[in-house]
Design a protein around this motif. Structure first.
Motif, mmCIF file in Angstrom:
data_model
loop_
_atom_site.group_PDB
_atom_site.id
_atom_site.type_symbol
_atom_site.label_atom_id
_atom_site.label_comp_id
_atom_site.label_asym_id
_atom_site.label_seq_id
_atom_site.Cartn_x
_atom_site.Cartn_y
_atom_site.Cartn_z
ATOM 1 N N TYR A 1 -80.471 56.272 21.469
ATOM 2 C CA TYR A 1 -80.531 57.688 20.779
ATOM 3 C C TYR A 1 -82.127 57.156 20.499
ATOM 4 N N HIS A 2 -82.105 56.016 20.074
ATOM 5 C CA HIS A 2 -83.566 55.920 19.077
ATOM 6 C C HIS A 2 -84.503 55.634 19.892
ATOM 7 N N ASP A 3 -84.087 55.013 21.159
ATOM 8 C CA ASP A 3 -85.625 55.039 22.184
ATOM 9 C C ASP A 3 -86.178 56.833 22.677
ATOM 10 N N THR A 4 -84.840 57.524 22.863
ATOM 11 C CA THR A 4 -85.206 58.550 23.348
ATOM 12 C C THR A 4 -85.929 59.498 22.224
ATOM 13 N N CYS A 5 -85.249 59.813 20.693
ATOM 14 C CA CYS A 5 -85.848 60.623 19.881
ATOM 15 C C CYS A 5 -86.674 59.809 19.132
ATOM 16 N N PHE A 6 -87.339 58.224 18.992
ATOM 17 C CA PHE A 6 -88.368 57.817 18.690
ATOM 18 C C PHE A 6 -89.476 57.176 19.432
ATOM 19 N N VAL A 7 -88.831 56.125 19.776
ATOM 20 C CA VAL A 7 -89.887 55.054 20.639
ATOM 21 C C VAL A 7 -90.623 56.037 21.493
ATOM 22 N N GLN A 8 -89.475 56.814 21.836
ATOM 23 C CA GLN A 8 -90.369 57.048 23.605
ATOM 24 C C GLN A 8 -91.534 58.769 22.698
ATOM 25 N N LYS A 9 -91.168 58.663 21.662
ATOM 26 C CA LYS A 9 -91.584 59.742 20.901
ATOM 27 C C LYS A 9 -93.447 59.016 19.812
ATOM 28 N N GLY A 10 -93.415 57.219 20.232
ATOM 29 C CA GLY A 10 -94.590 57.067 19.503
ATOM 30 C C GLY A 10 -94.787 56.424 18.633
#
Length: 711
Positions: free
Chosen positions: A345-354
């Motif tokens: 979830y953190h990857d998709t929603c935050f880390v991949q968004k910057g």
């Protein structure tokens, strides 16, 4: 029934006898008795760093018969030798004490560490001796260490009673060394049916600590930008406030690399939704892109307790504990599926968004020194993985940071995280521990203790009583692993107004402009020190030597440094001696050799104590003779394209070469050998030699200045 219990106890004790150490890595020995718990620090650690196997093997410092493990009806008791002239340190991020002799220590996770009991944000069942070895008890249970107990034995010779009258309970009951028997370290582990004891051989204190850190996986190497300044906004800041602070810092050329958003960026914070609050931050993508264009990274505050409105809630419902915290689920981070769900979830929603980093709050326990602050899950909590609430408390912060660190690691991205709880074998994680406590003397002591336990500690700057208090805190932050200003209840930077109410009303001090200049000067020094600091972190990663450490680690045979916890070393060549009391003067002990005052270039003899003075805009810092100190021209922020223009200070007539680490600063390519070693030398004139596979150049020398050549 009593007979049955006694027989069972005897049988358990018998099962624990006859155990012998075996070497599992060069200079690391383990002995096990009984049946170990399923959830221990060893189960969750990172793979061993390959550099450990390059260290020479060293004999076990303990004779096999000198360590005893008893498994009985109560749990486990470990009994270890202790010599009369030996000093013991460690047990994690201890706040109230440094030398642990003659103390009872319970390294339990707690959000409000209470002095000398052992309660701490980052407890470890680990200690290190100035005799050149270290010990790890592999347990996540609530454990008590008795350092210097006197057990009845055949060698005991009673001494005459001390009849001197005691006139206070403190004098009467205070722990003290006892003579007449052989002192021991005894470890009480209630509830355990078995345990392993690991011994890290030296031959010296630094080697033992290196083995511990390399066994954990090696020290952390944060992203280069993690060595700059981090500024956290007020908890109810909006998107326009983030822009306001971002522009202010750049316009004033006050260096800053990271902007941290506090709880209100989410729709729910206690517990957490992990969903952007569109009223406060209507366009997160724009925020990320605009601040990135200005050279900033964004850090998001959160804790791990999942609000019913969160998209994570239905996914984690069956993978969480039996009790709630703030009406939120407690993820079972001991379960790999729960870790994957939370991380994805953190990857998709935050880390991949910057989003570049996270601040992981409230993963320590409630304040167990009080009965009215019981916000966290109880020890009786059960989890699907089988871990119990007690063990989960001890491991929760470590497993939480491991989960989020893994997101960045998967993408080959380095980061720099914040956490309020950690534990044993945490060295590989680029995470700074922080605290809501705020005593400056304790903050400095924690730098020393963190260096002996594979931890990074962040002595942040928040409110201040006055100008003097504020800038002494800034000096400590500038000389620590992470330089952090936390404005979680201040609308404007604290240097503009120390008073909380006036700050939030926008009424600034008459000295605000002067304070800006002083902050800029101190932060510019921090930025100039980055090449040196980065080299120390690279050494930490590859050799296990901590970048920030107490003097005793480098000078274990110098009795004068054994108890010094208000000074610390940065690498081997810089000695920080912050002023933590009123006034601009303090005494400093300088170890053997000669040292130079960084501000005045005055040379002082080592092996003695000196009285020194430091202004609010100076650095309480000494440089060891023979050092080549590369100071960079300061920049407003650090990027992969940053080139450091160096001005090298050469201290003394015969300096040692200084080694810098050169890589891209953001990836793990260095693990595949894509980096350079940059050697700075002096033989009447300066030289730079670069070797390695990195094609880019990060360091250029502009000038050399020799200091002390006439001495």
């Amino acid at each position: 029934m009593r007979k049955i219990i006694l027989v069972w106890t005897w049988m358990l004790g018998l099962a624990a006898s006859g155990q012998t150490f075996r070497q599992i890595e060069p200079g690391i020995y383990i002995v096990t008795a009984g049946q170990e718990d399923a959830h221990t620090p060893l189960r969750y650690k990172e793979p061993v760093a390959k550099q450990l196997r390059e260290m020479p093997a060293e004999a076990n410092p303990f004779a096999k018969e000198s360590v005893h493990i008893e498994v009985n009806a109560r749990g486990c008791v470990v009994d270890l030798p202790l010599s009369a002239d030996e000093n013991i340190y460690g047990f994690g991020l201890q706040m109230g004490s440094f030398v642990q002799n003659n103390k009872k220590k319970r390294p339990l996770v707690n959000d409000h560490p209470l002095k000398d009991l052992g309660y701490t944000h980052a407890p470890q069942p680990f200690y290190i001796s100035n005799k050149g070895y270290a010990v790890l008890i592999n347990t996540a249970r609530y454990t008590t260490f008795y350092i210097g107990t006197n057990r009845k034995n055949t060698d005991y010779t009673p001494l005459p009673d001390n009849q001197k009258a005691k006139f206070s309970t403190d004098e009467l009951y205070r722990s003290s060394a006892q003579s007449g028997s052989k002192p021991r370290v005894q470890v009480d582990i209630p509830g355990a049916k078995g345990v392993s004891v690991l011994v890290f051989a030296g031959p010296d204190m630094n080697s033992a600590l290196r083995r511990y850190n390399l066994f954990a996986g090696g020290g952390s190497l944060p992203a280069l930008w993690g060595l700059g300044m981090k500024f956290r906004l007020k908890t109810d800041s909006k998107q326009e406030d983030a822009y306001r602070i971002a522009h202010y810092l750049r316009d004033k050329h006050i260096p800053c690399d990271v902007i941290g958003l506090e709880p209100k960026w989410q729709t729910r914070a206690y517990s957490c939704s992990y969903v952007w609050n569109n009223e406060m931050f209507p366009n997160p993508s724009e925020l990320i892109s605009r601040t990135r264009a200005m050279g900033y990274k964004l850090n998001l505050w959160e804790h791990a307790f999942v609000h019913p409105s969160s998209p994570l809630h239905p996914r984690l419902r069956s993978k969480s504990g039996s009790h709630l915290v703030w009406n939120g689920l407690v993820p079972d981070f001991a379960d790999s599926t729960a870790q994957r769900i939370f991380a994805a979830y953190h990857d998709t929603c935050f880390v991949q968004k910057g989003i570049a980093a996270f601040k992981m709050d409230e993963c320590d326990n409630s304040n167990i020194t009080r009965g009215d602050l019981n916000w966290s899950f109880p020890e009786l909590t059960t989890f699907p993985s089988g871990i119990d609430g007690e063990q989960m408390h001890q491991l929760f912060g470590l497993l939480y940071q491991k989960t989020l660190y893994g997101v960045f690691r998967k993408h080959g991205m380095r980061t720099c995280l914040d956490v309020r709880a950690s534990g044993a074998l945490a060295a590989p994680y680029p995470v700074s521990v922080y605290s809501d406590t705020y005593d400056l003397e304790d903050y400095v002591r924690m730098v020393c203790n963190a260096g002996l336990t594979g931890l990074l500690w962040s002595p942040e700057v928040r409110e201040s009583a006055d100008e003097e208090d504020f800038f002494r805190r800034v000096q400590v932050a500038v000389l620590s692993a992470q330089t952090l200003f936390n404005g979680w209840y201040l609308r404007y930077p604290a240097w503009l107004q120390f008073d909380k109410q006036l700050n939030n009303e926008g009424q600034f001090l008459s000295t605000a402009t002067k304070n800006e200049d002083t902050v800029r000067r101190l932060l510019n020094f921090r930025m100039s020190l980055v090449p040196y600091l980065y080299a120390q972190f690279a050494r930490y990663r590859m050799e296990g030597t901590p970048p920030f450490k107490p003097l005793v680690l480098n000078y274990p045979t110098d009795k004068a440094v054994a108890e010094i916890d208000n000074q610390f070393l940065i690498g081997d060549d810089l000695l920080a001696c912050p002023i933590v009391t009123k006034g601009n003067e303090r005494t400093v002990y300088l170890p053997e050799g000669r040292w130079y005052n960084f501000n005045t270039n005055e040379r002082l003899e080592g092996g003695r104590t000196h009285t020194v003075r430091f202004g609010l805009d100076e650095l309480p810092l000494f440089v060891r003779e023979g050092t080549i100190l590369p100071l960079s021209e300061p920049v407003d922020c650090l990027t992969p394209q940053t080139t450091f223009i160096l001005h090298c200070r050469v201290y003394g007539k015969q300096p040692r070469n200084t080694l810098l680490f050169e890589d891209d600063g953001v990836s793990y390519a260095f693990e595949n050998g894509i980096y350079n070693k940059v050697s700075l030398g002096w033989n009447g004139r300066g030289s730079l030699k670069r070797t390695g596979k990195l094609k880019g150049i990060r360091y250029r020398v502009k000038s050399w200045t020799q200091i002390g050549k006439e001495d």
